[in-house]
Design an enzyme around this catalytic site. Structure first.
Site, mmCIF file in Angstrom:
data_model
loop_
_atom_site.group_PDB
_atom_site.id
_atom_site.type_symbol
_atom_site.label_atom_id
_atom_site.label_comp_id
_atom_site.label_asym_id
_atom_site.label_seq_id
_atom_site.Cartn_x
_atom_site.Cartn_y
_atom_site.Cartn_z
ATOM 1 N N ASP A 34 -17.450 7.787 -2.211
ATOM 2 C CA ASP A 34 -16.230 7.292 -1.574
ATOM 3 C C ASP A 34 -15.869 8.820 -0.960
ATOM 4 O O ASP A 34 -16.464 9.788 -1.256
ATOM 5 C CB ASP A 34 -15.359 6.929 -2.328
ATOM 6 C CG ASP A 34 -14.011 6.573 -1.559
ATOM 7 O OD1 ASP A 34 -13.867 6.314 -0.351
ATOM 8 O OD2 ASP A 34 -12.723 6.308 -2.116
ATOM 9 N N CYS A 36 -16.731 2.188 0.201
ATOM 10 C CA CYS A 36 -15.789 1.343 0.712
ATOM 11 C C CYS A 36 -15.371 1.388 2.024
ATOM 12 O O CYS A 36 -14.348 0.577 2.679
ATOM 13 C CB CYS A 36 -14.433 1.711 -0.490
ATOM 14 S SG CYS A 36 -13.530 3.114 -0.431
ATOM 15 N N GLN A 87 -10.366 -3.874 -3.532
ATOM 16 C CA GLN A 87 -11.682 -3.425 -3.073
ATOM 17 C C GLN A 87 -12.472 -3.758 -3.979
ATOM 18 O O GLN A 87 -13.953 -4.230 -3.921
ATOM 19 C CB GLN A 87 -11.397 -1.858 -2.934
ATOM 20 C CG GLN A 87 -12.844 -1.313 -2.492
ATOM 21 C CD GLN A 87 -13.170 -1.535 -1.224
ATOM 22 O OE1 GLN A 87 -12.649 -1.488 -0.293
ATOM 23 N NE2 GLN A 87 -14.656 -2.059 -1.056
ATOM 24 N N HIS A 110 -7.318 0.479 -6.581
ATOM 25 C CA HIS A 110 -7.660 -0.423 -5.505
ATOM 26 C C HIS A 110 -8.249 -1.525 -5.758
ATOM 27 O O HIS A 110 -9.542 -1.739 -5.541
ATOM 28 C CB HIS A 110 -8.522 0.481 -4.461
ATOM 29 C CG HIS A 110 -8.496 0.313 -2.960
ATOM 30 N ND1 HIS A 110 -7.662 -1.077 -2.689
ATOM 31 C CD2 HIS A 110 -9.137 0.711 -1.968
ATOM 32 C CE1 HIS A 110 -7.982 -1.126 -1.258
ATOM 33 N NE2 HIS A 110 -8.760 0.019 -0.824
ATOM 34 N N ARG A 154 -14.309 -8.290 1.485
ATOM 35 C CA ARG A 154 -12.870 -7.900 1.180
ATOM 36 C C ARG A 154 -12.181 -9.139 1.620
ATOM 37 O O ARG A 154 -11.259 -9.916 1.085
ATOM 38 C CB ARG A 154 -12.407 -6.989 2.326
ATOM 39 C CG ARG A 154 -12.684 -5.324 1.826
ATOM 40 C CD ARG A 154 -12.150 -5.119 0.534
ATOM 41 N NE ARG A 154 -10.763 -5.042 0.336
ATOM 42 C CZ ARG A 154 -9.911 -3.982 0.822
ATOM 43 N NH1 ARG A 154 -10.473 -3.006 0.936
ATOM 44 N NH2 ARG A 154 -8.831 -4.301 0.945
ATOM 45 N N ARG A 208 0.841 -1.016 0.060
ATOM 46 C CA ARG A 208 -0.006 -0.007 -0.068
ATOM 47 C C ARG A 208 0.799 1.151 0.040
ATOM 48 O O ARG A 208 1.483 1.533 0.863
ATOM 49 C CB ARG A 208 -0.926 -0.026 1.226
ATOM 50 C CG ARG A 208 -1.748 1.386 1.261
ATOM 51 C CD ARG A 208 -2.837 1.200 2.357
ATOM 52 N NE ARG A 208 -3.889 0.710 1.844
ATOM 53 C CZ ARG A 208 -5.145 0.830 2.412
ATOM 54 N NH1 ARG A 208 -5.609 1.926 3.353
ATOM 55 N NH2 ARG A 208 -6.190 0.011 2.039
HETATM 56 N N1 CP Z 1 -11.618 0.406 1.929
HETATM 57 C C1 CP Z 1 -10.305 0.186 2.379
HETATM 58 O O1 CP Z 1 -9.356 0.193 1.525
HETATM 59 O O2 CP Z 1 -10.327 0.590 3.887
HETATM 60 P P1 CP Z 1 -8.833 0.875 4.782
HETATM 61 O O3 CP Z 1 -8.324 2.089 4.245
HETATM 62 O O4 CP Z 1 -9.355 0.634 6.121
HETATM 63 O O5 CP Z 1 -7.816 -0.614 4.425
#
Ligand code: CP
Length: 308
Positions: free
Chosen positions: A224, A264, A132, A129, A292, A102
């Site tokens: 989002d 998300c 997601q 992402h 997820r 990430r």
């Molecule tokens: N939706 C999502 O990726 O949540 P986090 O940032 O908590 O991992």
């Protein structure tokens, strides 16, 4: 041997994406499925940004598949400052069997993948992402049975979540209508490529200026946060630009009966979505969060078990 990386949804064929969604459903029905799929394997999570869902769902997924996970936070890896990404990627490849990354810039995930000799999975970059989107499509499929002919409406920022959602929709042939403020449209290159892929599948991918036009008759209303991680200094300007783009009762009333509301998470109540809509019966945000786990178990089984 070239490792099987997963950097964006566009890395998947329609057959692979459908197989992943089917396997996710089996994982959800039977939490013991694949209990030895990662036996003896260690995966590293290299995260430069905070996370609840991605981190925990991946750590639990790896454990449920018989492997172990190791978290390296921003102070551990310090990508590109303490040492170059290419050195971290090659060093970790000597210890672990896979790396979930990430980062802020997608080019950093790509660099990781270029130098790693083990699979690299994108756990979020500024452009994509994909994990997601797997959970999002799985959640829609779970709710509607099939996805053919469904219309998804996305209202808000033209960000990484939208890019991955659009790519997945294009592969599966869903119609997607997007409303963003003019200065916050999706990435031009990704949008162009995705629109081409959607057209080949007979699906419509459209940008509209008005949230009402996007929401009209939609089966899914998705939003989002307006200010993502790393954009905090733009917050005031973004609040102003996105004022008309809130998902609230009035906007939801434009959608089809039975429309589901997706986000998300984390959500900023009172900004991109109102409390009553987020907590309404139409909201499936915690199913999305749960999914997820199942979607990523399916992904890991495909990457490590050759299931496709
Ligand atoms: N939706 C999502 O990726 O949540 P986090 O940032 O908590 O991992």
């Amino acid at each position: 041997m070239t490792p099987h990386h997963f950097l964006s949804i566009a890395d998947l064929s329609e057959r692979q994406l459908r197989a992943c969604l089917r396997l996710a459903a089996r994982c959800k029905r039977n939490p013991r499925l694949g209990a030895r799929a990662l036996e003896g394997r260690v995966l590293a999570l290299v995260f430069q940004k905070p996370s609840v869902r991605t981190r925990v769902s991946f750590e639990v997924a790896v454990r449920q598949l018989g492997g172990s996970a190791m978290y390296l936070g921003p102070d551990d890896a310090q990508l590109g400052t303490r040492e170059p990404i290419k050195d971290v990627a090659r060093t970790l490849s000597r210890y672990v069997d896979g790396i979930i990354v990430r980062t802020f810039r997608h080019s950093q995930v790509e660099e990781f993948a270029r130098y790693a000799s083990v699979p690299v999975i994108n756990g979020l970059s500024e452009l994509h992402h994909p994990c997601q989107a797997l959970a999002d499509l799985f959640t829609m499929q779970e709710r509607f049975g099939g996805l053919k002919g469904r219309t998804v409406s996305y209202v808000g920022d033209g960000n990484n979540v939208l890019h991955s959602l659009a790519q997945a929709a294009a592969i599966l042939g869903l119609h997607l209508r997007v409303a963003t403020p003019d200065g916050y449209r999706p990435n031009r290159r990704i949008w162009r490529e995705t629109a081409r892929r959607a057209a080949r599948r007979g699906a419509r991918l459209a940008w509209v200026a008005s949230p009402q036009d996007a929401a009209r008759g939609a089966d899914v209303l998705y939003t989002d946060v307006w200010t993502s991680m790393g954009q905090e200094r733009e917050r005031a300007a973004r609040l102003k630009a996105f004022r008309r783009f809130q998902v609230n009762r009035r906007l939801l009333s434009e959608a089809a009966r039975g429309c589901i509301v997706m986000h998300c998470l984390p959500a900023h109540r009172g900004e991109e979505i109102t409390e009553d809509v987020l907590e309404s019966r139409q909201s499936v945000v915690f199913d999305q969060a749960e999914n997820r786990l199942h979607a990523q178990k399916a992904l890991l089984m495909m990457v490590y078990g050759g299931r496709s």
